[in-house]
Design a protein around this motif. Structure first.
Motif, mmCIF file in Angstrom:
data_model
loop_
_atom_site.group_PDB
_atom_site.id
_atom_site.type_symbol
_atom_site.label_atom_id
_atom_site.label_comp_id
_atom_site.label_asym_id
_atom_site.label_seq_id
_atom_site.Cartn_x
_atom_site.Cartn_y
_atom_site.Cartn_z
ATOM 1 N N ARG B 18 50.334 29.492 54.072
ATOM 2 C CA ARG B 18 49.660 30.136 52.716
ATOM 3 C C ARG B 18 48.459 30.996 53.061
ATOM 4 N NH1 ARG B 18 49.378 28.723 47.410
ATOM 5 N NH2 ARG B 18 47.259 29.326 46.101
ATOM 6 N N MET B 19 47.915 32.130 52.638
ATOM 7 C CA MET B 19 47.081 32.818 52.894
ATOM 8 C C MET B 19 46.421 33.821 51.737
ATOM 9 S SD MET B 19 45.119 34.056 55.715
ATOM 10 C CE MET B 19 44.084 35.197 55.931
ATOM 11 N N THR B 20 44.831 33.748 51.785
ATOM 12 C CA THR B 20 44.378 34.048 50.678
ATOM 13 C C THR B 20 43.328 35.275 51.357
ATOM 14 O OG1 THR B 20 44.124 32.347 49.303
ATOM 15 C CG2 THR B 20 42.745 34.267 48.815
ATOM 16 N N LEU B 21 43.631 36.593 50.990
ATOM 17 C CA LEU B 21 42.935 37.743 51.333
ATOM 18 C C LEU B 21 41.681 37.762 50.199
ATOM 19 C CD1 LEU B 21 45.539 40.312 52.243
ATOM 20 C CD2 LEU B 21 44.351 38.439 53.495
ATOM 21 N N ARG B 22 40.501 38.030 50.674
ATOM 22 C CA ARG B 22 39.513 38.168 49.843
ATOM 23 C C ARG B 22 39.045 39.289 49.366
ATOM 24 N NH1 ARG B 22 38.363 34.126 53.199
ATOM 25 N NH2 ARG B 22 36.746 35.010 54.101
ATOM 26 N N CYS B 23 38.614 39.620 48.162
ATOM 27 C CA CYS B 23 37.974 41.177 48.011
ATOM 28 C C CYS B 23 36.866 40.961 46.962
ATOM 29 C CB CYS B 23 39.264 42.154 47.329
ATOM 30 S SG CYS B 23 38.417 43.708 46.718
ATOM 31 N N THR B 24 35.917 41.566 47.261
ATOM 32 C CA THR B 24 34.535 41.708 46.318
ATOM 33 C C THR B 24 33.955 43.130 46.063
ATOM 34 O OG1 THR B 24 33.938 39.155 47.232
ATOM 35 C CG2 THR B 24 32.440 40.650 45.970
ATOM 36 N N GLN B 25 33.751 43.357 44.969
ATOM 37 C CA GLN B 25 32.803 44.671 44.620
ATOM 38 C C GLN B 25 31.699 44.460 43.812
ATOM 39 O OE1 GLN B 25 32.882 46.454 41.585
ATOM 40 N NE2 GLN B 25 34.440 45.410 40.207
ATOM 41 N N ASP B 26 30.785 45.273 44.072
ATOM 42 C CA ASP B 26 29.361 45.121 43.656
ATOM 43 C C ASP B 26 29.266 46.337 42.699
ATOM 44 O OD1 ASP B 26 26.992 46.080 46.121
ATOM 45 O OD2 ASP B 26 28.858 46.904 45.249
ATOM 46 N N MET B 27 30.061 47.046 42.230
ATOM 47 C CA MET B 27 29.904 48.417 41.593
ATOM 48 C C MET B 27 30.129 48.208 40.048
ATOM 49 S SD MET B 27 31.553 51.054 43.875
ATOM 50 C CE MET B 27 33.039 49.865 44.592
ATOM 51 N N ARG B 28 30.492 46.905 39.560
ATOM 52 C CA ARG B 28 30.640 46.644 38.384
ATOM 53 C C ARG B 28 32.104 47.438 37.514
ATOM 54 N NH1 ARG B 28 29.260 41.886 37.823
ATOM 55 N NH2 ARG B 28 29.341 42.109 35.754
ATOM 56 N N HIS B 29 33.036 47.661 38.349
ATOM 57 C CA HIS B 29 34.016 48.406 38.085
ATOM 58 C C HIS B 29 34.915 47.345 37.350
ATOM 59 C CE1 HIS B 29 33.874 51.897 41.261
ATOM 60 N NE2 HIS B 29 33.227 52.061 39.993
ATOM 61 N N PRO B 61 55.319 43.425 43.864
ATOM 62 C CA PRO B 61 54.750 42.081 43.515
ATOM 63 C C PRO B 61 55.186 40.775 44.419
ATOM 64 C CG PRO B 61 55.799 42.563 41.853
ATOM 65 C CD PRO B 61 56.191 43.553 42.649
ATOM 66 N N ASP B 62 56.512 40.739 44.739
ATOM 67 C CA ASP B 62 57.163 39.557 44.991
ATOM 68 C C ASP B 62 56.602 39.176 46.146
ATOM 69 O OD1 ASP B 62 60.343 40.642 44.008
ATOM 70 O OD2 ASP B 62 58.830 40.062 42.861
ATOM 71 N N GLY B 63 56.289 37.747 46.031
ATOM 72 C CA GLY B 63 55.725 36.987 47.217
ATOM 73 C C GLY B 63 54.087 37.026 47.182
ATOM 74 N N TYR B 64 53.315 37.685 46.303
ATOM 75 C CA TYR B 64 52.080 37.801 46.142
ATOM 76 C C TYR B 64 51.782 37.339 44.783
ATOM 77 C CZ TYR B 64 52.856 41.161 49.850
ATOM 78 O OH TYR B 64 53.019 41.940 51.025
ATOM 79 N N SER B 65 50.324 36.872 44.697
ATOM 80 C CA SER B 65 49.769 36.463 43.558
ATOM 81 C C SER B 65 48.326 36.646 43.470
ATOM 82 C CB SER B 65 50.096 34.978 43.088
ATOM 83 O OG SER B 65 49.199 34.002 44.014
ATOM 84 N N VAL B 66 47.586 36.956 42.217
ATOM 85 C CA VAL B 66 46.219 37.384 42.115
ATOM 86 C C VAL B 66 45.469 36.701 40.836
ATOM 87 C CG1 VAL B 66 46.552 39.717 43.080
ATOM 88 C CG2 VAL B 66 46.937 39.369 40.608
ATOM 89 N N SER B 67 44.236 36.625 41.132
ATOM 90 C CA SER B 67 43.733 36.093 40.010
ATOM 91 C C SER B 67 42.259 36.921 39.669
ATOM 92 C CB SER B 67 43.321 34.660 40.217
ATOM 93 O OG SER B 67 42.446 34.523 41.463
ATOM 94 N N ARG B 68 41.832 36.965 38.445
ATOM 95 C CA ARG B 68 40.617 37.579 38.103
ATOM 96 C C ARG B 68 39.799 36.892 37.258
ATOM 97 N NH1 ARG B 68 39.405 43.419 37.295
ATOM 98 N NH2 ARG B 68 37.390 43.363 37.755
ATOM 99 N N THR B 71 34.524 39.696 37.115
ATOM 100 C CA THR B 71 34.414 41.199 37.371
ATOM 101 C C THR B 71 34.498 41.573 38.880
ATOM 102 O OG1 THR B 71 33.509 41.719 35.244
ATOM 103 C CG2 THR B 71 33.465 43.496 37.088
ATOM 104 N N ASP B 72 33.848 40.655 39.778
ATOM 105 C CA ASP B 72 33.516 41.205 41.311
ATOM 106 C C ASP B 72 34.535 40.836 42.050
ATOM 107 O OD1 ASP B 72 29.872 40.160 40.902
ATOM 108 O OD2 ASP B 72 31.186 41.883 40.210
ATOM 109 N N ASP B 73 35.299 39.666 41.809
ATOM 110 C CA ASP B 73 36.118 39.118 42.848
ATOM 111 C C ASP B 73 37.821 39.340 42.464
ATOM 112 O OD1 ASP B 73 33.831 36.740 42.811
ATOM 113 O OD2 ASP B 73 34.298 37.927 44.531
ATOM 114 N N PHE B 74 38.462 39.691 43.340
ATOM 115 C CA PHE B 74 40.083 39.853 42.958
ATOM 116 C C PHE B 74 40.847 39.355 44.296
ATOM 117 C CE2 PHE B 74 43.511 41.185 40.764
ATOM 118 C CZ PHE B 74 44.092 42.339 41.125
ATOM 119 N N PRO B 75 40.973 37.971 44.523
ATOM 120 C CA PRO B 75 41.893 37.502 45.567
ATOM 121 C C PRO B 75 43.302 37.812 45.495
ATOM 122 C CG PRO B 75 40.941 35.915 44.335
ATOM 123 C CD PRO B 75 40.416 37.059 43.624
ATOM 124 N N LEU B 76 43.956 37.956 46.741
ATOM 125 C CA LEU B 76 45.364 38.146 46.739
ATOM 126 C C LEU B 76 45.901 36.888 47.598
ATOM 127 C CD1 LEU B 76 47.714 39.977 46.511
ATOM 128 C CD2 LEU B 76 47.579 40.832 48.722
#
Lengths: 109, 115
Positions: B18-29, B61-68, B71-76
């Motif tokens: 199992r692996m989680t890729l992390r993503c964080t943005q600070d632009m308030r998108h 999308p198969d084999g992947y999941s995400v959560s939100r 606003t800032d974080d969107f891990p895969l």
């Protein structure tokens, strides 16, 4: 289906002009983007067209014809640093970006 | 933080892990995206989120999941990695849609190898 076509690879000479074409067939159209991607790096925004015509930004220009489903990116006064992949992307009716596979541009001295 | 960050930069993973890729943005998108990029295929959308608390499936999308959760974080997450998931993964974000040009901004990417 949705489809975006670009040439796989192009070669040009430093100081010259090159035109990279993009044709698209998508469900709806809400704008076309061009991005530049250097090897091993993330794509970066170059231009956006939503109306027909030419948008000029320094050495780079982008043209759009919605009736023909066609765009091109024109690069003038080519520099070695312009060696990169150029990605065409179209925003469809759901405001999702549909990406082309990219055109690898090789600049020779 | 300036823009979008991703972690890790690269990873070698055994199949089945199992692996989680992390993503964080600070632009308030509001909108965020996960793409994979494979040679000759261009960018393919895995999952997206138009706003915190909502997610949607992209082209592959198969084999992947995400959560939100915010606003800032969107891990895969790859629940059980397979070799075909070897790729470069890019996270991106874009504004609220009220801007004239709703361009996407990309993170630096995560190079993932599944053995």
């Amino acid at each position: 289906g949705q489809n975006i076509d670009q040439p796989t690879e192009m070669t040009a000479t430093e100081g010259a002009i090159v035109q990279i074409n993009c044709t698209y067939q998508t469900s709806g159209f809400n704008g076309l983007f061009w991005y530049q991607q250097h090897a091993g790096e993330a794509p970066t925004f170059l231009s956006y067209n939503v109306l027909d015509g030419l948008e000029e930004k320094g050495r780079f220009s982008s043209f759009l014809s919605r009736s023909k489903g066609y765009s091109y990116l024109l690069l003038k006064e080519l520099q070695m640093k312009d060696s990169a992949s150029y990605l065409c992307a179209v925003t469809d009716s759901n405001y999702q970006l549909i990406w082309g596979a990219g055109t690898k541009l090789i600049i020779k001295p | 933080i300036a823009g979008i960050t991703q972690a890790p930069t690269s990873q070698i993973l055994a199949a089945g892990r199992r692996m989680t890729l992390r993503c964080t943005q600070d632009m308030r998108h509001n909108a965020m995206y996960w793409y994979r990029q494979d040679l000759g295929l261009g960018l393919r959308l895995i999952h997206y989120s138009n706003t915190a608390g909502t997610t949607g499936k992209g082209e592959v999308p198969d084999g992947y999941s995400v959560s939100r959760a915010n606003t800032d974080d969107f891990p895969l997450t790859l629940a059980s990695a397979v070799p075909s998931q070897t790729s470069v993964y890019f996270c991106a974000s874009s504004g609220t849609g009220t801007e004239e040009v709703n361009e996407q901004f990309f993170g630096p990417g995560t190079r993932l190898t599944v053995l």
